[in-house]
Design a protein around this motif. Structure first.
Motif, PDB file in Angstrom:
ATOM      1  N   GLN A 165       0.825  -1.207   0.000  1.00 39.43           N
ATOM      2  CA  GLN A 165       0.000   0.000   0.000  1.00 39.43           C
ATOM      3  C   GLN A 165       0.862   1.260   0.000  1.00 39.43           C
ATOM      4  OE1 GLN A 165      -2.321   0.642   3.576  1.00 39.43           O
ATOM      5  NE2 GLN A 165      -4.100   1.317   2.377  1.00 39.43           N
ATOM      6  N   THR A 166       0.413   2.252  -0.788  1.00 38.31           N
ATOM      7  CA  THR A 166       1.119   3.530  -0.787  1.00 38.31           C
ATOM      8  C   THR A 166       0.213   4.583  -0.164  1.00 38.31           C
ATOM      9  OG1 THR A 166       0.192   4.198  -2.897  1.00 38.31           O
ATOM     10  CG2 THR A 166       2.255   2.950  -2.967  1.00 38.31           C
ATOM     11  N   GLN A 167       0.813   5.742   0.112  1.00 39.95           N
ATOM     12  CA  GLN A 167       0.004   6.822   0.675  1.00 39.95           C
ATOM     13  C   GLN A 167      -1.090   7.234  -0.314  1.00 39.95           C
ATOM     14  OE1 GLN A 167       2.206   9.795   2.805  1.00 39.95           O
ATOM     15  NE2 GLN A 167       0.767  11.385   2.183  1.00 39.95           N
ATOM     16  N   GLY A 168      -0.741   7.193  -1.617  1.00 31.72           N
ATOM     17  CA  GLY A 168      -1.719   7.521  -2.657  1.00 31.72           C
ATOM     18  C   GLY A 168      -2.927   6.587  -2.596  1.00 31.72           C
ATOM     19  N   ASP A 169      -2.638   5.271  -2.496  1.00 34.96           N
ATOM     20  CA  ASP A 169      -3.703   4.274  -2.356  1.00 34.96           C
ATOM     21  C   ASP A 169      -4.623   4.606  -1.208  1.00 34.96           C
ATOM     22  OD1 ASP A 169      -3.231   2.266  -4.271  1.00 34.96           O
ATOM     23  OD2 ASP A 169      -1.555   1.462  -3.077  1.00 34.96           O
ATOM     24  N   TYR A 170      -3.973   4.909  -0.079  1.00 40.75           N
ATOM     25  CA  TYR A 170      -4.726   5.089   1.155  1.00 40.75           C
ATOM     26  C   TYR A 170      -5.613   6.331   1.062  1.00 40.75           C
ATOM     27  CZ  TYR A 170      -5.700   5.606   6.145  1.00 40.75           C
ATOM     28  OH  TYR A 170      -6.322   5.744   7.365  1.00 40.75           O
ATOM     29  N   ASP A 213       8.072   4.431   8.882  1.00 39.78           N
ATOM     30  CA  ASP A 213       7.918   5.848   8.551  1.00 39.78           C
ATOM     31  C   ASP A 213       6.825   6.056   7.504  1.00 39.78           C
ATOM     32  OD1 ASP A 213       9.815   6.630  10.335  1.00 39.78           O
ATOM     33  OD2 ASP A 213      11.458   6.653   8.872  1.00 39.78           O
ATOM     34  N   ALA A 214       6.765   5.136   6.529  1.00 38.26           N
ATOM     35  CA  ALA A 214       5.738   5.242   5.493  1.00 38.26           C
ATOM     36  C   ALA A 214       4.349   5.084   6.125  1.00 38.26           C
ATOM     37  CB  ALA A 214       5.967   4.175   4.428  1.00 38.26           C
ATOM     38  N   VAL A 215       4.231   4.150   7.078  1.00 37.44           N
ATOM     39  CA  VAL A 215       2.944   3.939   7.750  1.00 37.44           C
ATOM     40  C   VAL A 215       2.567   5.189   8.542  1.00 37.44           C
ATOM     41  CG1 VAL A 215       1.694   2.541   9.424  1.00 37.44           C
ATOM     42  CG2 VAL A 215       3.302   1.444   7.855  1.00 37.44           C
ATOM     43  N   ALA A 216       3.571   5.770   9.223  1.00 39.00           N
ATOM     44  CA  ALA A 216       3.295   6.978  10.000  1.00 39.00           C
ATOM     45  C   ALA A 216       2.850   8.117   9.078  1.00 39.00           C
ATOM     46  CB  ALA A 216       4.528   7.379  10.794  1.00 39.00           C
ATOM     47  N   ASP A 217       3.496   8.209   7.906  1.00 40.75           N
ATOM     48  CA  ASP A 217       3.096   9.236   6.929  1.00 40.75           C
ATOM     49  C   ASP A 217       1.650   9.036   6.487  1.00 40.75           C
ATOM     50  OD1 ASP A 217       5.463  10.598   6.940  1.00 40.75           O
ATOM     51  OD2 ASP A 217       6.333   9.496   5.248  1.00 40.75           O
ATOM     52  N   MET A 218       1.301   7.772   6.188  1.00 35.47           N
ATOM     53  CA  MET A 218      -0.076   7.482   5.775  1.00 35.47           C
ATOM     54  C   MET A 218      -1.057   7.888   6.859  1.00 35.47           C
ATOM     55  SD  MET A 218      -0.148   3.703   4.060  1.00 35.47           S
ATOM     56  CE  MET A 218       1.398   3.121   3.416  1.00 35.47           C
TER      57      MET A 218
ATOM     58  N   THR B 544      22.700  10.011  12.261  1.00 36.39           N
ATOM     59  CA  THR B 544      21.494  10.414  12.963  1.00 36.39           C
ATOM     60  C   THR B 544      20.568   9.220  13.130  1.00 36.39           C
ATOM     61  OG1 THR B 544      21.668  12.559  11.910  1.00 36.39           O
ATOM     62  CG2 THR B 544      19.568  12.031  12.944  1.00 36.39           C
ATOM     63  N   VAL B 545      20.116   9.025  14.355  1.00 35.26           N
ATOM     64  CA  VAL B 545      19.052   8.045  14.581  1.00 35.26           C
ATOM     65  C   VAL B 545      17.748   8.817  14.470  1.00 35.26           C
ATOM     66  CG1 VAL B 545      18.041   6.392  16.195  1.00 35.26           C
ATOM     67  CG2 VAL B 545      20.519   6.731  16.148  1.00 35.26           C
ATOM     68  N   LYS B 546      16.970   8.472  13.457  1.00 35.69           N
ATOM     69  CA  LYS B 546      15.730   9.221  13.229  1.00 35.69           C
ATOM     70  C   LYS B 546      14.755   8.994  14.381  1.00 35.69           C
ATOM     71  CE  LYS B 546      14.773   7.765   9.023  1.00 35.69           C
ATOM     72  NZ  LYS B 546      13.887   7.593   7.873  1.00 35.69           N
ATOM     73  N   ALA B 547      13.888   9.980  14.582  1.00 39.04           N
ATOM     74  CA  ALA B 547      12.902   9.857  15.658  1.00 39.04           C
ATOM     75  C   ALA B 547      11.872   8.803  15.293  1.00 39.04           C
ATOM     76  CB  ALA B 547      12.216  11.196  15.883  1.00 39.04           C
ATOM     77  N   VAL B 548      11.404   8.075  16.289  1.00 32.96           N
ATOM     78  CA  VAL B 548      10.307   7.143  16.045  1.00 32.96           C
ATOM     79  C   VAL B 548       9.045   7.991  15.892  1.00 32.96           C
ATOM     80  CG1 VAL B 548       9.718   6.737  18.477  1.00 32.96           C
ATOM     81  CG2 VAL B 548       9.245   4.978  16.787  1.00 32.96           C
ATOM     82  N   ARG B 549       8.188   7.591  14.953  1.00 26.54           N
ATOM     83  CA  ARG B 549       7.031   8.444  14.659  1.00 26.54           C
ATOM     84  C   ARG B 549       5.823   8.061  15.498  1.00 26.54           C
ATOM     85  NH1 ARG B 549       7.054   9.972   9.284  1.00 26.54           N
ATOM     86  NH2 ARG B 549       4.942  10.725   9.681  1.00 26.54           N
ATOM     87  N   LYS B 550       5.611   6.762  15.654  1.00 27.97           N
ATOM     88  CA  LYS B 550       4.430   6.310  16.393  1.00 27.97           C
ATOM     89  C   LYS B 550       4.836   5.187  17.328  1.00 27.97           C
ATOM     90  CE  LYS B 550       1.689   8.502  13.425  1.00 27.97           C
ATOM     91  NZ  LYS B 550       0.733   9.562  13.716  1.00 27.97           N
ATOM     92  N   ASP B 551       4.348   5.251  18.518  1.00 28.80           N
ATOM     93  CA  ASP B 551       4.544   4.161  19.455  1.00 28.80           C
ATOM     94  C   ASP B 551       3.217   3.991  20.185  1.00 28.80           C
ATOM     95  OD1 ASP B 551       5.547   2.273  21.188  1.00 28.80           O
ATOM     96  OD2 ASP B 551       6.435   3.757  22.530  1.00 28.80           O
ATOM     97  N   VAL B 552       2.285   3.399  19.466  1.00 26.32           N
ATOM     98  CA  VAL B 552       0.923   3.326  19.992  1.00 26.32           C
ATOM     99  C   VAL B 552       0.254   2.106  19.385  1.00 26.32           C
ATOM    100  CG1 VAL B 552       0.197   4.943  18.186  1.00 26.32           C
ATOM    101  CG2 VAL B 552      -1.288   4.567  20.149  1.00 26.32           C
ATOM    102  N   LEU B 553      -0.574   1.449  20.165  1.00 28.14           N
ATOM    103  CA  LEU B 553      -1.297   0.281  19.655  1.00 28.14           C
ATOM    104  C   LEU B 553      -2.539   0.766  18.916  1.00 28.14           C
ATOM    105  CD1 LEU B 553      -0.992  -1.713  22.951  1.00 28.14           C
ATOM    106  CD2 LEU B 553       0.178  -2.258  20.812  1.00 28.14           C
ATOM    107  N   ALA B 554      -2.669   0.322  17.653  1.00 25.95           N
ATOM    108  CA  ALA B 554      -3.765   0.821  16.834  1.00 25.95           C
ATOM    109  C   ALA B 554      -5.126   0.440  17.412  1.00 25.95           C
ATOM    110  CB  ALA B 554      -3.624   0.285  15.409  1.00 25.95           C
ATOM    111  N   LYS B 555      -5.176  -0.746  18.018  1.00 27.10           N
ATOM    112  CA  LYS B 555      -6.473  -1.267  18.451  1.00 27.10           C
ATOM    113  C   LYS B 555      -6.418  -1.676  19.901  1.00 27.10           C
ATOM    114  CE  LYS B 555      -9.235  -3.536  14.948  1.00 27.10           C
ATOM    115  NZ  LYS B 555      -9.631  -4.769  14.299  1.00 27.10           N
ATOM    116  N   CYS B 556      -7.459  -1.365  20.649  1.00 29.02           N
ATOM    117  CA  CYS B 556      -7.560  -1.906  21.996  1.00 29.02           C
ATOM    118  C   CYS B 556      -9.016  -1.911  22.420  1.00 29.02           C
ATOM    119  CB  CYS B 556      -6.717  -1.095  22.975  1.00 29.02           C
ATOM    120  SG  CYS B 556      -6.625  -1.870  24.585  1.00 29.02           S
ATOM    121  N   TYR B 557      -9.593  -3.115  22.410  1.00 23.64           N
ATOM    122  CA  TYR B 557     -10.995  -3.250  22.811  1.00 23.64           C
ATOM    123  C   TYR B 557     -11.102  -4.179  24.000  1.00 23.64           C
ATOM    124  CZ  TYR B 557     -11.927  -0.738  18.545  1.00 23.64           C
ATOM    125  OH  TYR B 557     -11.951   0.225  17.587  1.00 23.64           O
ATOM    126  N   GLY B 558     -12.312  -4.504  24.372  1.00 25.85           N
ATOM    127  CA  GLY B 558     -12.572  -5.261  25.603  1.00 25.85           C
ATOM    128  C   GLY B 558     -11.729  -6.513  25.748  1.00 25.85           C
TER     129      GLY B 558
END
Lengths: 379, 599
Positions: A165-170, A213-218, B544-558
């Protein structure tokens, strides 16, 4: 007020990424609705319950893998057994291709007033890649049929981070879906779960997922797009037009009580003093056997002590953009969050992740991006 | 026993050339051990006597051999430490012998380290008996190996027994030769007692034990003895031999080999090479050759989990009981917390110790870059000795620095001469000499800075020669050198545990290589992390160690709650294993992963 969840564990075919409790339809499918009704009736007065019920949610699996009549019979049993509010939100999940216009009409007439449709992507190739059974066209047909049948509250489930999947797709998917105007959109990042076929394929190097990073961008591009189209983010992965936030899911994130019926269903409620969470057996034959003998199919009950309850309220509550109401927190625990977790409070503050809210404990967008890091401070 | 019937000898061999197997066969033939007990190779007893958590070394085994003339001889087989870092210990063990059995693999030939030990034996006036082993193998070339022994060492080898230690073929002949050719000891049984300590070990029941070779006089229980170099005095409680079981004897007399138990608290009080004498009738002069051994290589050793500091200290203390050459003292690092600065005889010694700490004591360790000992000449005229890069004085106060140089001897088939010379050249080596000791064996001599060979020199040598080259080195002298301290900064904060002293010309490639590695091993965090290499205040490399963008669980239900809690638990555990360098969390493994990088 206790919510009710009903689990239907059948699917036409399991998707490559799915690790929920679901199986293809088989010889147990016919006996299952009766067993469910039996469980609901048996549960009355034996499980903690505070009425009236604000929400009933039929999830799966694919609930519409069962005939509409069976779903309706189960809903009637719920209503007969528990007091369901007249304005309750009553949701049924559905995969395109498993329900017709006639089914939607019947379900709507029986009182289901919210439909959750699993689309995931408008790109048929991506759908095929992850083992979905339907095409985008079939989704369109289902969506229009549901609207025509009178569903005025529809959710569409979407995913990003799918293989190839690409950002365009999404963004293309988001645009198509927004043009249809559903009231609610769930937009999940794909979670690669151990034990799923997709996991095996990715591990074996047969399939590549977009990098993080691509997922975060999407995700960020998707959020901006949804906001612009009038969908307000109210939870990590959930977006709604004003007033259409999913009441049922808010029960989970408020750590409020709910009863789960069906195989592998979970329940959570205050017992005598302590908070309890219990789950039903994950085996369909055992589930059927126990109910034939007039026994509740509970497999495991966890006692959640005060400390764990505190943590769970935070872990779930901070998923909401609005956060945790300060007063509700104080009422439930007799102290403020700052008092309960002084160090964690300061750590989050040091990162600048507390949103400025006098009434709620809430995170900024940035803080929500690092929710796991935040929660580790509280652990 | 009458000295004329005593033979003290050792076996010199390269790894895998059959030393242990030959020792086993000797013990069998002399009925020292029954064949059925021979499952393990007895002399190689690192793993045998494990029961009390401390390894017992079979430093010397006593056997009795009845020769063809019907006379019974006492054989003392003295073990020599098998690797390059223990040259001094080897020399002391050799000193305890009159003869050495040189075992050479008939399919391989002489290796560098064997050669070094043979020369040591010759220097100590030992009678060297060549033995060609593994003649049962189809690829054996005993003739070629005999010539090699004659050409390279200058020893007559035409009468060398051709044996198979594995099958026992001709091993009897070796025993007969030992009787015939190894001279008996010739000390004065009635003179003042002189006994050479050639090994020390610690036993939980007997305490510190000294393995000795009695030259003059005798040692018996009840005697008060003195360690002539350290001056410590002890009461002898027990003397005995290893047969290969502990066996007490009434006395050890001139020419004999055995152990002495006395009221010795630690192996520190009796040093290898020292002379024991009778306090009542002391010897005038100690036996020659004692020297204090100084560690050559240092590194910091820290527990991966800071809470295991106490366990690490206990483990080091236990190892120290058996290994007087290991030194350690407490050290603190801003990045790694509490640990120890440890000194070793060499890189292999360091590896053995860290491996034993991990294997035998089940510790997870973080070790810092190994360092040699530098001499720093200050502007003030003072000389400062530095074994830790962190304690290097400010460059403005330093006049110049000196680093230790070694004389390295490498033996290799001619095919690999080119790549090996390139390797030495790359490591600032100065070519000294090359010798075709045979048509397919070359000896190369280089002078190399010790600090270049403590990283990956061994491994590179092996890979460049497909495993054929062997290597030996000895400390030569100190030479003036253009050295700098290379520091590493994570998000602007210096990480002391990564600092290292390198030659100026090596600083750039090394700085770049380490930064690249760190970039891969430091997990992405919420902010971008500059990883920099610096000399003084000057940045010479950056990643450079790039910053992590997301550190979160997409889903969390019962139904997810318990499982998602476990995921967070795991993440939290992972964080606990991280070390904090300023604002940056660094996994313990990251420190290890850059150790062997040499630019």
């Amino acid at each position: 007020m206790t919510g009710i969840y009903v689990h239907i564990p059948y699917c036409v075919r399991k998707c490559a990424y799915c690790d929920f409790c679901s199986v293809p339809r088989d010889e147990t499918t016919e006996q299952y609705p009766d067993a469910l009704c039996r469980e609901i009736e048996l549960s009355r007065d034996r499980l903690p319950y505070e009425g009236p019920v604000p929400s009933v949610f039929f999830g799966g699996g694919t609930p519409t893998a069962l005939p509409a009549e069976a779903l309706i019979r189960i809903l009637e049993t719920v209503r007969r057994t528990y007091e369901v509010r007249s304005d309750a939100e009553i949701t049924v999940e559905c995969n395109p291709g498993t329900a017709t216009y006639a089914d939607f009409v019947k379900l709507r007439a029986a009182g289901f007033n919210r439909l959750s449709l699993g689309l995931q992507s408008a790109n048929d190739e991506l759908l095929k890649a992850v083992g979905r059974i339907h095409t985008y066209d079939q989704f369109l047909t289902a969506f229009r049929a549901a609207r025509d049948a009178g569903f005025q509250n529809i959710n569409v489930d979407l995913m990003h981070g799918l293989p190839g999947q690409t950002q365009g797709d999404y963004l293309d998917t988001l645009q198509k879906v927004c043009d249809l105007g559903p009231e609610h959109i769930s937009a999940y990042a794909l979670i690669l779960e151990e034990g799923t076929p997709l996991y095996t394929q990715v591990r074996a190097g047969e399939i590549a997922l977009p990098d993080e990073d691509a997922v975060a961008d999407m995700e960020d591009a998707g959020m901006a797009f949804l906001k612009q189209r009038g969908y307000e983010r109210y939870e990590v992965s959930n977006f709604a037009k004003s007033g259409y936030e999913c009441r049922h899911n808010l029960i989970y994130w408020d750590d409020a009580p709910y009863l789960g019926f069906g195989v592998a269903a979970h329940s959570s409620a205050r017992g005598e003093g302590e908070w309890l969470r219990w789950s039903n057996t994950e085996s369909i034959p055992e589930y059927l056997r126990k109910l034939r003998r007039g026994k509740l199919p509970t497999a495991e009950t966890l006692q959640i002590d005060r400390k764990e309850e505190l943590f769970e309220v935070i872990m779930l509550g901070l998923r909401k953009v609005k956060g945790i109401p300060r007063q509700a927190f104080l009422n439930r625990f007799g102290l403020t969050l700052e008092q309960a977790f002084p160090d964690a409070w300061l750590n989050v503050q040091a990162n600048g992740w507390w949103a400025d809210s006098p009434t709620h404990y809430a995170l900024t967008k940035h803080g929500m991006d690092y929710l796991n890091t935040v929660l580790c401070y509280f652990r | 026993m009458n000295q004329s019937h005593i033979r003290n000898f050792c076996i010199i061999a390269h790894i895998d050339h059959g030393k242990s197997t030959l020792a086993d066969r000797m013990m069998e033939l002399t009925d020292t051990v029954a064949k059925r007990d021979m499952e393990a190779q007895l002399l190689d007893s690192m793993d045998i006597e494990r029961e009390r958590g401390i390894t017992i070394k079979a430093s010397a085994v006593r056997m009795f051999y009845t020769a063809a003339d019907g006379e019974q001889y006492m054989f003392n087989l003295i073990d020599t430490p098998g690797h390059v870092d223990f040259t001094y210990e080897v020399s002391r063990a050799l000193k305890a012998c009159e003869g050495a059995v040189l075992v050479v693999d008939a399919t391989q030939g002489i290796e560098a380290q064997t050669l070094a030990n043979v020369y040591l034996a010759i220097d100590n006036d030992l009678e060297v008996l060549p033995v060609i082993n593994k003649i049962d193998l189809p690829s054996a070339e005993p003739e070629r190996v005999m010539h090699e022994i004659e050409d390279v060492i200058g020893l007559p080898a035409e009468d060398a027994p051709c044996v198979s230690a594995k099958t026992g073929l001709n091993v009897e002949e070796v025993l007969a030769k030992i009787v015939d050719q190894v001279p008996p000891p010739s000390g004065d049984p009635d003179g003042p007692t002189k006994a050479l300590i050639f090994d020390c070990l610690y036993d939980n029941y007997k305490g510190a034990l000294s393995y000795v070779r009695v030259f003059d006089g005798a040692i018996r229980p009840g005697m008060r003895i003195r360690s002539m170099a350290t001056g410590h005095e002890f009461d002898v409680t027990e003397v005995g031999v290893f047969t290969p079981q502990w066996k007490t004897v009434e006395e050890l007399t001139a020419g004999e080999v055995g152990y002495v138990a006395a009221s010795i608290k630690s192996v520190e009080e009796t040093k290898v090479g020292d002379t024991l004498t009778d306090v009542e009738h002391p010897a005038q002069e100690p036996l020659p050759g004692y020297k204090k051994v100084n560690p050559m290589v240092f590194c910091g050793i820290y527990p991966a989990d800071g809470s295991h500091y106490g366990d690490l200290m206990e483990a080091l203390e236990k190892l120290k009981l058996n290994d007087a050459s290991l030194s350690f003292e407490k050290e603190t690092s801003a990045a790694l917390g509490y640990g120890f600065r440890c000194g070793f005889l060499g890189l292999l010694h360091m590896e053995i110790i860290t491996e034993r700490l991990e294997r035998e004591f089940d510790l997870d360790l973080v070790t810092t870059s190994p360092s040699v000992v530098y001499r720093v000449k200050m502007m003030s005229g003072e000389t400062v000795i530095i074994d830790n890069p962190a304690s290097l004085p400010d460059p403005s106060e330093i006049d110049y620095m000196e680093e230790p140089m070694v004389k390295a001897s490498i033996m290799t088939p001619p095919d690999y001469v080119g790549p090996i010379m390139e390797l030495c050249q790359n490591n600032r080596g100065i070519f000294e000499h090359m010798d075709y000791i045979e048509k397919d064996r070359v000896k190369i001599l280089y002078t190399l800075p010790l600090n270049e060979i403590i990283y990956d020199f061994f491994d590179s040598l092996k890979s460049r020669s497909k495993g054929y080259a062997s290597f030996d080195y000895e400390l030569k002298d100190y030479q003036k050198s253009d050295l700098v301290r290379l520091d590493f900064l994570l998000n602007g904060d210096m990480c002391d545990a990564l600092s290292t002293i390198v030659h100026k010309d090596r600083a750039y490639p090394k700085g770049r290589a380490v930064c690249e590695k760190l970039k891969d091993v430091i997990p992405r965090q919420q902010f971008e992390i500059p990883v920099q290499a610096a000399i003084g205040g000057k940045i010479i490399a950056r990643e450079t160690v790039k910053a992590v963008r997301k550190d979160v669980l997409a889903k969390c239900y019962g139904g997810d709650i318990s499982r998602k809690k476990k995921l967070l638990e795991k993440q939290k555990e992972g964080k606990k294993r991280m070390r904090q360098v300023g604002t940056v969390s660094v996994p313990s493994d990251a420190f290890m992963s850059v150790l062997r990088i040499n630019g």
